[in-house]
Design a protein around this motif. Structure first.
Motif, short mmCIF file in Angstrom:
data_model
loop_
_atom_site.label_atom_id
_atom_site.label_comp_id
_atom_site.label_asym_id
_atom_site.label_seq_id
_atom_site.Cartn_x
_atom_site.Cartn_y
_atom_site.Cartn_z
N ALA A 142 0.85 -1.20 0.00
CA ALA A 142 0.00 0.00 0.00
C ALA A 142 0.88 1.25 0.00
O ALA A 142 0.61 2.22 -0.70
CB ALA A 142 -0.92 -0.02 1.22
N PHE A 143 1.96 1.20 0.76
CA PHE A 143 2.93 2.31 0.78
C PHE A 143 3.54 2.49 -0.62
O PHE A 143 3.69 3.60 -1.11
CB PHE A 143 4.02 2.02 1.82
CG PHE A 143 5.09 3.06 1.93
CD1 PHE A 143 4.87 4.24 2.63
CD2 PHE A 143 6.33 2.87 1.34
CE1 PHE A 143 5.87 5.20 2.74
CE2 PHE A 143 7.33 3.82 1.44
CZ PHE A 143 7.09 4.99 2.14
N ARG A 144 3.84 1.36 -1.27
CA ARG A 144 4.43 1.41 -2.62
C ARG A 144 3.47 2.07 -3.61
O ARG A 144 3.88 2.88 -4.45
CB ARG A 144 4.77 -0.03 -3.05
CG ARG A 144 5.36 -0.16 -4.42
CD ARG A 144 5.92 -1.57 -4.60
NE ARG A 144 6.18 -1.92 -5.98
CZ ARG A 144 5.33 -2.62 -6.75
NH1 ARG A 144 4.17 -3.03 -6.26
NH2 ARG A 144 5.65 -2.91 -7.99
N GLU A 145 2.19 1.75 -3.50
CA GLU A 145 1.19 2.38 -4.38
C GLU A 145 1.17 3.90 -4.16
O GLU A 145 1.05 4.68 -5.10
CB GLU A 145 -0.22 1.83 -4.12
CG GLU A 145 -0.39 0.36 -4.46
CD GLU A 145 -0.24 0.06 -5.95
OE1 GLU A 145 -0.59 0.91 -6.78
OE2 GLU A 145 0.25 -1.05 -6.27
N MET A 146 1.29 4.31 -2.90
CA MET A 146 1.30 5.75 -2.59
C MET A 146 2.52 6.43 -3.20
O MET A 146 2.44 7.53 -3.74
CB MET A 146 1.33 5.98 -1.07
CG MET A 146 0.16 5.42 -0.32
SD MET A 146 -1.37 6.21 -0.76
CE MET A 146 -1.09 7.83 -0.16
#
Ligand code: G3P
Ligand code: MG
Length: 369
Positions: free
Chosen positions: A226-230
């Protein structure tokens, strides 16, 4: 002689090998899963080889093993369990990248120092040194002191060779800001900017990309993916500010705009030099297999009349543990104590779907008989 050897090889008894995911299989956050204690005790008593293979990180391998055994209440009666973390493969990169930015829990950059990286900085170091670099940070609330490398920052600043993501950041605002800064920088020079559309970024290593994981809470929680998507979203917008979502949601009214925006965003994201480790990548299973073989030798010696036959990956995440092990040629046991729920759209059919890890071990051992 050769014939005799051939005969010995041919009649070797096969025993199963188990590779256990941790979160959602052995524990749920800080809470132990009781079936796990029983399963591990059974395997230990019967000298059946097993290892831990987790996408979590931010600790050293032996610390993680101890942490899990402690949660299960068996740290006194158990030797350390061979443990592969999502970032274990980073050890091999320590000489290739000299100055690295580390992402993970506060203080976890020490893991990279232990792995042999020469200059390691995390958000806390930069926040102390560069006022205003990440205005909305939690560092001021940090209680425990930790060894910082920021004394090594020279007068002309810092130039990073790579970003090494160890684990989910605890201070998202600070890490989102600094990682994006470094991706849009001029070859990793902190504070510089190169907005050329085709400029390749410095390498970013992701220890894994799970989108969700299971804690003691009823619903799955955001994980590193999820952090990577951000990061992707922020990087694309910093490079091309028109990609920001407008208040009138122009996409809804104009399909053509949406299409060209997406193509533009895709091109920009293609300039990110990224490497992803952890499950479901094959590298995770390669490391686990090596450790499983070592565990077998320790339990049975080199001249054993048994050998590992079927290998079972016991996991809770179909998109990580299960699909990766399936592609790697292992059998898979999907447990119901983690992110999987009845009705989940499975990407591959697991060898078995079981209530918990104890049932997985029982069924796996039965198949080997
Ligand atoms: O992605 C979060 C991480 O904690 C998952 O760990 O043990 O389920 O691979 P694990
Ligand atoms: Mg899991």
């Amino acid at each position: 002689m050769i014939f005799k050897r051939y005969l010995t090889l041919a009649i070797k008894k096969k025993i199963p090998g188990f590779v256990f995911d941790i979160d959602g299989v052995l524990v749920q956050g800080s809470r132990p899963i009781p079936a796990a204690t029983k399963a591990l005790k059974f395997l230990h008593r019967n000298k059946i080889p097993f290892v831990f293979l987790t996408n979590s990180g931010g600790l050293l391998e032996k610390e993680k093993s101890l942490q899990v055994l402690r949660k299960l209440g068996i740290e006194k009666e158990f030797p350390p369990v061979k443990t592969i973390l999502s970032h274990t493969p980073y050890k091999a990169l320590s000489k290739q990248f000299k100055t690295v930015f580390s992402v993970g829990p506060i203080g976890s950059s020490r893991v990279l120092r232990e792995y042999g990286f020469e200059k390691v900085f995390e958000a806390s170091d930069l926040i102390e040194k560069y006022k205003g670099i990440a205005p909305f940070n939690m560092v001021s609330q940090r209680k425990e002191p930790y060894v910082s490398d920021n004394a090594k920052i020279s007068e002309d600043g810092l130039k990073f060779d790579a970003i090494m993501v160890l684990s989910d950041p605890r201070d998202w605002a600070a890490d989102l800001q600094i990682v994006t800064d470094l991706l849009v920088s001029d070859n990793g020079k902190l504070g510089s900017l190169n907005l050329a559309k085709d400029k390749k970024t410095i390498p970013i290593f992701w220890s894994q990309r799970d989108f969700q994981w299971k804690t003691e809470y009823s619903l799955p929680r955001f994980a590193l993916g999820a952090f990577r998507e951000m990061i992707f979203k922020l990087f694309a917008i910093v490079k091309q500010p028109e990609l920001v979502t407008l208040p009138d949601f122009k996409q809804i009214n104009n399909k053509e705009d949406l299409k060209s925006d997406k193509i533009e965003e895709f091109k920009i994201l293609n300039t990110i030099t990224e490497h992803v480790m952890g499950k479901p990548e094959p590298i995770a299973y390669q490391f686990a297999k090596k450790e499983l073989d070592k565990d077998f030798i320790e339990k049975h010696g080199h001249d054993s009349e048994t050998e590992i036959g079927e290998i079972f990956m016991v996991g809770d995440n179909p998109l990580s543990d299960i699909i990766g092990a399936h592609r790697y040629g292992w059998s898979t046991c999907l447990v119901k104590t983690g992110v999987y729920y009845d009705g989940y759209k499975l990407p591959v059919t697991p060898t078995m779907i079981v209530e918990n890890v104890e049932e997985a071990v029982k069924n796996g051992c039965k198949r080997a008989q």
